[in-house]
Design an enzyme around this catalytic site. Structure first.
Site: not given
Length: 207
Positions: A53, A93-96
């Site tokens: 993102l 995970g995270g923005d992936e």
């Protein structure tokens, strides 16, 4: 109930929980691995779009982690709305995120799917009183042209994403340079079909 007894009594439920991202409700890396297993074993084509993102960190830092979590949940719903029953959207995970498309082996069609995902992700949304916009940096790979293993395909797609700014070497969709804004988003796309042709030429299949 003793530890493990619920899993033994409800194996399908336990598997579903193990394959689900708790924050967004999308699949996780395990679900993606399991989804890939059959087409890889049968040699059937499929394609991946690897996405992170754009400006998510700004939203997180400006509005707080709760707002960031809310943004991830909105993105997850938008991705899920763009996939067919045979496809899959997962959060690594995270923005992936990764979206995998069953029986898709054509670069032009993959570019169309990437454009649709970018449009969906970049629609403005509100967190409390703040108007927010995100964009998506997207890389793609097709099985088996650009990798035969799960790791090879993900690595190829991620490296495509990281080659942003080189003509013909990436597909990118960016909302705008502000993560929190009232302005309408714009998009910038590279030549994905040219990129996918070049992937094989520069050796991504050796991963």
């Amino acid at each position: 109930i003793k530890a493990g007894a619920f899993d033994a009594l409800h194996p399908d439920r336990a598997t579903a929980l193990a394959e689900t991202d708790a924050l967004t409700g999308l699949g996780n890396r395990l679900r993606l691995s399991n989804w890939m297993r059959q087409p890889r074993a049968l040699g059937q084509p499929f394609a991946l779009l690897y996405m992170d993102l754009h400006r998510f960190k700004d939203v997180n830092d400006t509005l707080g982690h709760a707002a960031g979590d809310h943004a991830l949940q909105i993105v997850a719903r938008r991705l899920q709305s763009q996939v067919r029953a045979a496809d899959i959207a997962v959060r690594l995970g995270g923005d992936e995120f990764v979206v995998a498309f069953d029986a898709l082996g054509d670069a032009e069609r993959l570019a169309q799917r990437a454009h649709a995902l970018a449009e969906a992700v970049s629609q403005p949304f509100r967190v409390d009183a703040a108007a927010c916009e995100l964009g998506a940096n997207i890389g793609g790979a097709i099985f088996p042209q650009h990798g035969k293993s799960e790791a090879a395909l993900l690595a190829a797609a991620e490296r495509v994403l990281e080659r942003d700014g080189l003509p013909g070497l990436t597909l990118r969709a960016v909302a705008r340079e502000a993560g929190v804004s009232h302005a309408a988003p714009t998009h910038h796309f590279g030549d994905l079909s040219g990129l996918l042709s070049e992937l094989a030429a520069i050796g991504f299949r050796r991963f």
